[in-house]
Design a protein around this motif. Sequence first.
Motif, PDB file in Angstrom:
ATOM      1  N   GLY A  67      52.083  40.267  56.385  1.00 42.32           N
ATOM      2  CA  GLY A  67      52.403  38.952  56.946  1.00 42.32           C
ATOM      3  C   GLY A  67      51.808  37.791  56.172  1.00 42.32           C
ATOM      4  N   GLN A  68      51.255  38.099  54.994  1.00 41.69           N
ATOM      5  CA  GLN A  68      50.682  37.013  54.191  1.00 41.69           C
ATOM      6  C   GLN A  68      51.684  36.509  53.154  1.00 41.69           C
ATOM      7  OE1 GLN A  68      46.967  39.202  52.951  1.00 41.69           O
ATOM      8  NE2 GLN A  68      46.106  37.175  53.306  1.00 41.69           N
ATOM      9  N   VAL A  69      51.473  35.275  52.741  1.00 39.11           N
ATOM     10  CA  VAL A  69      52.221  34.747  51.601  1.00 39.11           C
ATOM     11  C   VAL A  69      51.397  35.041  50.351  1.00 39.11           C
ATOM     12  CG1 VAL A  69      53.061  32.634  50.479  1.00 39.11           C
ATOM     13  CG2 VAL A  69      53.273  32.905  52.971  1.00 39.11           C
ATOM     14  N   ALA A  70      52.039  35.556  49.312  1.00 38.81           N
ATOM     15  CA  ALA A  70      51.329  35.770  48.041  1.00 38.81           C
ATOM     16  C   ALA A  70      51.569  34.551  47.160  1.00 38.81           C
ATOM     17  CB  ALA A  70      51.854  37.028  47.359  1.00 38.81           C
ATOM     18  N   VAL A  71      50.503  33.931  46.694  1.00 36.98           N
ATOM     19  CA  VAL A  71      50.645  32.760  45.812  1.00 36.98           C
ATOM     20  C   VAL A  71      50.150  33.157  44.419  1.00 36.98           C
ATOM     21  CG1 VAL A  71      50.139  30.336  45.448  1.00 36.98           C
ATOM     22  CG2 VAL A  71      50.199  31.247  47.778  1.00 36.98           C
ATOM     23  N   VAL A  72      51.065  33.230  43.480  1.00 41.99           N
ATOM     24  CA  VAL A  72      50.767  33.802  42.172  1.00 41.99           C
ATOM     25  C   VAL A  72      50.656  32.705  41.111  1.00 41.99           C
ATOM     26  CG1 VAL A  72      51.702  35.316  40.368  1.00 41.99           C
ATOM     27  CG2 VAL A  72      52.000  35.915  42.790  1.00 41.99           C
ATOM     28  N   ALA A  73      49.621  32.787  40.304  1.00 44.00           N
ATOM     29  CA  ALA A  73      49.487  31.881  39.163  1.00 44.00           C
ATOM     30  C   ALA A  73      50.507  32.295  38.109  1.00 44.00           C
ATOM     31  CB  ALA A  73      48.071  31.974  38.598  1.00 44.00           C
ATOM     32  N   GLY A  74      51.461  31.422  37.807  1.00 42.82           N
ATOM     33  CA  GLY A  74      52.479  31.740  36.811  1.00 42.82           C
ATOM     34  C   GLY A  74      51.914  31.673  35.408  1.00 42.82           C
ATOM     35  N   PHE A  75      52.748  32.047  34.406  1.00 45.16           N
ATOM     36  CA  PHE A  75      52.454  31.781  32.997  1.00 45.16           C
ATOM     37  C   PHE A  75      51.411  32.726  32.415  1.00 45.16           C
ATOM     38  CE2 PHE A  75      50.208  28.426  30.121  1.00 45.16           C
ATOM     39  CZ  PHE A  75      51.075  28.589  29.063  1.00 45.16           C
ATOM     40  N   GLN A  76      50.709  33.501  33.274  1.00 45.00           N
ATOM     41  CA  GLN A  76      49.594  34.295  32.749  1.00 45.00           C
ATOM     42  C   GLN A  76      49.720  35.773  33.079  1.00 45.00           C
ATOM     43  OE1 GLN A  76      46.073  34.184  35.653  1.00 45.00           O
ATOM     44  NE2 GLN A  76      46.543  32.026  35.390  1.00 45.00           N
ATOM     45  N   GLY A  77      49.110  36.575  32.228  1.00 45.52           N
ATOM     46  CA  GLY A  77      49.065  38.008  32.443  1.00 45.52           C
ATOM     47  C   GLY A  77      47.785  38.569  31.866  1.00 45.52           C
ATOM     48  N   MET A  78      47.762  39.904  31.725  1.00 42.17           N
ATOM     49  CA  MET A  78      46.592  40.564  31.157  1.00 42.17           C
ATOM     50  C   MET A  78      47.061  41.529  30.072  1.00 42.17           C
ATOM     51  SD  MET A  78      43.664  42.697  33.185  1.00 42.17           S
ATOM     52  CE  MET A  78      44.492  44.251  33.330  1.00 42.17           C
ATOM     53  N   THR A  79      46.362  41.541  28.951  1.00 43.35           N
ATOM     54  CA  THR A  79      46.738  42.458  27.868  1.00 43.35           C
ATOM     55  C   THR A  79      46.177  43.849  28.171  1.00 43.35           C
ATOM     56  OG1 THR A  79      44.736  42.137  26.566  1.00 43.35           O
ATOM     57  CG2 THR A  79      46.522  40.541  26.232  1.00 43.35           C
ATOM     58  N   PRO A  80      46.658  44.866  27.479  1.00 44.44           N
ATOM     59  CA  PRO A  80      46.092  46.207  27.688  1.00 44.44           C
ATOM     60  C   PRO A  80      44.597  46.239  27.403  1.00 44.44           C
ATOM     61  CG  PRO A  80      48.134  46.341  26.440  1.00 44.44           C
ATOM     62  CD  PRO A  80      47.802  44.882  26.558  1.00 44.44           C
ATOM     63  N   GLU A  81      44.110  45.270  26.617  1.00 43.91           N
ATOM     64  CA  GLU A  81      42.669  45.215  26.312  1.00 43.91           C
ATOM     65  C   GLU A  81      41.884  44.497  27.404  1.00 43.91           C
ATOM     66  OE1 GLU A  81      44.963  43.780  23.981  1.00 43.91           O
ATOM     67  OE2 GLU A  81      45.217  45.756  23.061  1.00 43.91           O
ATOM     68  N   GLY A  82      42.589  44.033  28.437  1.00 45.33           N
ATOM     69  CA  GLY A  82      41.889  43.370  29.534  1.00 45.33           C
ATOM     70  C   GLY A  82      41.642  41.884  29.306  1.00 45.33           C
ATOM     71  N   ARG A  83      42.311  41.294  28.311  1.00 41.72           N
ATOM     72  CA  ARG A  83      42.170  39.856  28.062  1.00 41.72           C
ATOM     73  C   ARG A  83      43.285  39.093  28.765  1.00 41.72           C
ATOM     74  NH1 ARG A  83      38.980  38.553  23.551  1.00 41.72           N
ATOM     75  NH2 ARG A  83      38.928  36.556  24.631  1.00 41.72           N
ATOM     76  N   VAL A  84      43.029  37.811  29.053  1.00 38.26           N
ATOM     77  CA  VAL A  84      44.060  36.962  29.653  1.00 38.26           C
ATOM     78  C   VAL A  84      45.108  36.623  28.592  1.00 38.26           C
ATOM     79  CG1 VAL A  84      44.530  34.733  30.741  1.00 38.26           C
ATOM     80  CG2 VAL A  84      42.422  35.954  31.267  1.00 38.26           C
ATOM     81  N   SER A  85      46.369  36.663  28.976  1.00 40.87           N
ATOM     82  CA  SER A  85      47.437  36.279  28.051  1.00 40.87           C
ATOM     83  C   SER A  85      48.268  35.172  28.696  1.00 40.87           C
ATOM     84  CB  SER A  85      48.336  37.478  27.760  1.00 40.87           C
ATOM     85  OG  SER A  85      48.901  37.968  28.965  1.00 40.87           O
TER      86      SER A  85
END
Length: 409
Positions: free
Chosen positions: A131-149
């Motif tokens: 019942g929650q709304v998910a609010v997602v930060a767009g434009f970003q992800g995570m690389t397989p190395e665990g870094r922000v992309s």
Amino acid sequence: MALIVQKFGGTSVANIERIRNVATKVKKELDLGNQVAVVVSAMSGVTNQLVAYVQELSPLTSAAAWAEYDQVVSSGEQVTSGLLALCLHEMGIPARSFSGWQMPLISDSAHGKARISSIEAEAMHKVLNSGQVAVVAGFQGMTPEGRVSTLGRGGSDTSAVALAAALKADRCDIYTDVDGVYTTDPRIVEGARKLDKITYEEMLELASLGAKVLQTRSVEMAMNHGVMVQVLTSFADKPGTLLVKEEEIVEHKRITGIAYSRDEARITLTQVANIPGMSAALFGPLADANINVDMIVQNVTEDSGATDITFTVPKADLEHALKAVQGVKSTLKYKSMHTDRNVAKVSIVGVGMRSHAGIAQTMFKTLAEKNINILVISTSEIKVSVLISEDYTELAVRALHAAFELEKA
Ligand code: ADP
Ligand code: ASP
Ligand code: MG
């Protein structure tokens, strides 16, 4: 009950009052009994400011520098995701924010222009089902190395469509500062007309030819995964533009839209030896340097046995491209190299081109009447692009819009 992904661009979340407005759009979907996942951009101007800080410090010549670029420029979206979740709480709506790494949205390691490889939908479904709304930060992800992309400028569109595909959402609504997709950029042609529908294929061409309203990859992804996408405004309550399959539009006009791009630069090499292997020798090193060559034209003058080659590359890659070309000068034996940053590409797009003749001719005649010189031409099944002097971009777009009578429904 439907599952809707809503995406709000920078102007829609530009200040607290607008974030409150966004929250009412979320509430409206919830009141219809739908589940909602929201993707937000950074407040307008924030990403530009973050990019400027980075560029002031670094020429961004190494992979390590680009990883830090992503760490910095991704931060704008983190702020808005938290703010919107807070705003929803204040309205009594349960919500939680997600950064890219928290979903996680996994991308490749091409920092600054990463491509999405997967999104974990399970955890997100749990949140929505509770019942929650998910609010997602767009434009970003995570690389397989665990870094922000980050996914390239305008990448929140792609985050939203990718999330819609992963969640098997019923619709992805892209809220922006115009009320839909227009026949051309409404900021430069007053008579531009909003389209109720546009085919995925045409939208893909328009986006890749410069119409910033949707990031190219978001359209590609919508097409490949059959995501229903609507582009609409967050500042009014009215239907926008729907992306549809070709057969859903009964009659196609000669052309559907016009796009322009000021992001390319022209390189001309004169008197390249006219023997086999020269193009391979030239474009191989450019490909190796990850530089996207777009338009290409080659002319042979019969008596000289040499050929002039003109091509375009992204303005941002020009210096890099010149180095790559100079590296093969001894093979190509060209006489001189000229570059021009003052160029623009203007393109007409439409699936109607497949069944109407004389469209390119109308384009060339219209530009000739305005005394606009065409430097390079390239075509595909549903588009014709010309490279012209950047000074005439708006004049060309307006003249073509009138010539193809795009203001008329
Ligand atoms: P957001 O911040 O919401 O992602 P963008 O600035 O990325 O918004 O995209 C919306 C802008 O795209 C509009 O303000 C408009 O100037 C521009 N644009 C270019 N071509 C078109 C088009 N054919 N139809 C609508 N908008 C267009
Ligand atoms: N904030 C990012 C940008 O300005 C991503 C987006 O708005 O889509 O490019
Ligand atoms: Mg955008």
